[in-house]
Each structure stands twice: as structure tokens, then as C-alpha cells.
Design an enzyme around this catalytic site. Structure first.
Site: not given
Ligand SMILES: NC(=O)c1ccc[n+]([C@@H]2O[C@H](COP(=O)([O-])OP(=O)(O)OC[C@H]3O[C@@H](n4cnc5c(N)ncnc54)[C@H](OP(=O)(O)O)[C@@H]3O)[C@@H](O)[C@H]2O)c1
Length: 283
Positions: A48, A53, A78, A111
């Protein structure tokens, strides 16, 4: 759901893998390329990204170098908020494809909707953007089209004129943010619901005794419990890490099942300091 490559069928029959690798905030080129490669190596087949981004080129490079054929991957991008409208959408999807180095996207989402307080005719603006996506879908450049952060009024508006229904709604979902009305309406329209930022409550849950006990009982980390919670709700969680070990571990969620009482406990949690997407509706 038994493995990382299991899929749901979208309303047009396209198969979407049940867990996705997210790339939000991965702006370092090397981290983006290596992150995608590590995810594919760990078995993820769903990637994704988004225009917002600013990493489509690097994600595309990771896809090219990952060693798995393009057709075995499910790639989403998106539309940026600054690119809404019929003409801009057509132009910007072409630019996304070029940056990613791809002939087609498996899924392309609006988005964020244009919302009420944006001025202008938010209803018409969202519908015009959608019309462009429908045409790009007809042309085969987008294998599936959808929406993101669309709440009930935005979904209802699109549905009034859509020739092709959105196939996915990607929204913020995790314990503390359940968006029940939006999930219910999406499902009523056969829209698969993706969950962004599934790990957001982690910092709170590290302090939560019940969740600590769960973690010990299942032999799983809190991150794995949160991702499993999302899967068991039938969402498609998207999760991001730039660390290979976490990328791998976050995918090890197919060998246990949260009991009903644990699902209920996680459902009941609330966190004051987390944004409530319901509040975005009027923005
Ligand atoms: N449509 C939208 O408006 C929207 C908005 C936000 C996100 N998204 C999409 O959804 C995806 C997921 O959301 P998100 O990026 O917020 O991801 P998330 O998986 O909820 O959180 C990511 C955060 O958690 C940390 N992390 C990941 N695995 C971990 C673990 N096992 N233990 C401890 N910390 C951990 C990562 O740090 P490290 O990288 O340092 O491991 C990062 O800081 C995004 O990347 C994006 O593609 C979409």
C-alpha cells in the site's frame, strides 16, 4: 484465513490478500525499497502506497527488485487531496503509474473525500473524481477502485451516481476507533474494509494488564494481537515497519485465534488521545 496469501474477493471478483504492507512515512528511499523487499520476502503480497507518501518511485523499485512477478502482487496507490477532479484524476493516475513503473494498479483509492467545510460543492467534487476512476477502471489501468476515509455521508453521496461501486474503503480502525456505522454501510454495499494504523493503540496497551495477560497466554506480541483483532473483524489490516524482524513477526498472526471474550475486551477500549475519525466528517 489461514495464511498471509489468503484473500477476500472484491465485488468485481479480484482477489485481495488479507494483510497488507503499508508505506506511510517511509520517505527514505533505501528504507522504502528494502521495506518492500523484506515484506515480499516475508510473504506479504499486498503493498500500500499513496501519492501523498512521496515514495511511489521507491516502492516501485522495491516491487521491481523483489523477485516476485508483478502479477502475483497486489499494489495500491491513492489520489492526493490536491489532485481531486475529473481531469486531474486522469492525469495523476498516469503519473502514479509512471512513478511506480507499472502498467496497472490493482487498486486505486480516493485518499480523502472532499468534505463539507472545504467550500465549493463537495458532493459534486467527489462524484467527478469518482467518474474519472470509473473510466480508468474501464480502460483496465486500475483493476479495482475504491475510497479511503469515506464516512457515511461521503459513501451515500458517491452511491447516488456511481456506475461502478467502490470495491474498498480504507479507514482508520483499531481498538478505540471502531467506526461501526461506516463499516456497516460499506459492507452493505459489498465494499471490503481495510484498516489503517492498526497498531496505534500499542503504547496504551503496553500498560494494560488484561492485554499483557493475553499476550502471555497466546505467546504473541501486542502488535500481533492487534493485527489478529483486525483480521477477526474481517478487516484487511495494513501494517508498516521498516525493520525486517518486525515485518516478519507482524505477519505471524495466522496460527492463533483470539477468544470471544478477548475480542470483546479489545472492542470495549477507548483512548482519549487518539483522533476520532468520526470528527473528520464535518471538516
Ligand atoms: N488511508 C489513509 O488515510 C491512511 C492513513 C494512515 C495509514 N495508511 C496506510 O496504512 C498503513 C498502516 O498504518 P501505519 O503506517 O500507521 O502502521 P501501523 O502498522 O499501525 O504502525 C506503524 C508504526 O508501528 C511501528 N511498528 C510496526 N511493527 C511494530 C512492532 N511489531 N512492534 C513495535 N512497533 C512496531 C512502526 O515503527 P518501525 O517502522 O520503526 O518498525 C511504525 O512506527 C500505512 O503505512 C499506510 O500504507 C493509510
Amino acid at each position: 484465513m489461514n495464511s498471509l496469501t489468503d484473500t477476500y474477493s472484491l465485488s468485481n471478483g479480484l482477489e485481495i490478500p488479507v494483510l497488507g504492507y503499508g508505506t506511510w512515512q517511509v520517505t527514505d528511499p533505501n528504507e522504502a525499497v528494502e521495506g518492500v523487499k523484506a515484506a515480499v520476502k516475508a510473504g506479504y503480497r499486498h503493498i500500500d502506497t499513496a501519492q501523498m507518501y512521496k515514495n511511489e518511485e521507491f516502492v516501485g523499485k522495491g516491487i521491481k527488485e523483489c523477485g516476485v512477478p508483478r502479477e502475483d502482487l497486489f499494489v495500491t496507490s491513492k489520489l492526493n487531496n490536491t489532485n481531486h477532479g475529473y481531469e486531474a484524476t486522469k492525469r495523476e493516475v498516469a503519473i502514479s503509474l509512471e512513478k511506480l513503473g507499472l502498467d496497472y494498479l490493482d487498486l486505486f483509492l480516493i485518499h480523502w473525500p472532499v468534505v463539507k467545510n472545504n467550500g465549493g460543492d463537495w458532493k459534486k467534487d467527489n462524484r467527478e473524481t469518482w467518474r474519472a476512476l470509473e473510466e480508468l477502471y474501464d480502460e483496465g489501468k486500475l483493476k479495482a477502485i475504491g475510497i479511503s476515509n469515506f464516512a457515511v455521508p461521503h459513501i451515500t453521496n458517491i452511491m447516488e451516481t456511481a456506475r461502478i461501486k467502490p470495491m474498498v474503503n480504507q479507514i482508520r480502525l483499531h481498538p478505540g476507533v471502531l467506526q461501526k456505522d461506516t463499516v456497516e454501510l460499506s459492507r452493505k454495499h459489498d465494499i471490503v474494509v481495510e484498516a489503517w494504523s492498526p497498531l496505534s493503540p500499542m503504547k496504551h496497551l503496553n500498560e494494560d494488564e488484561e492485554v499483557q495477560k493475553m499476550s502471555e497466554a497466546y505467546g504473541k506480541s501486542i502488535a500481533q494481537i492487534l493485527l489478529r483483532w483486525s483480521l477477526q473483524h474481517g478487516f484487511v489490516p495494513l501494517t508498516k515497519s521498516v525493520h525486517e524482524e518486525r515485518i516478519q513477526k507482524n505477519a505471524e498472526i495466522f496460527d492463533f485465534e483470539l477468544k470471544k471474550e478477548h475480542m470483546n475486551y479489545l472492542d470495549s477500549l477507548t483512548f482519549e488521545d487518539l483522533d476520532k475519525p468520526e470528527d473528520f466528517v464535518e471538516r
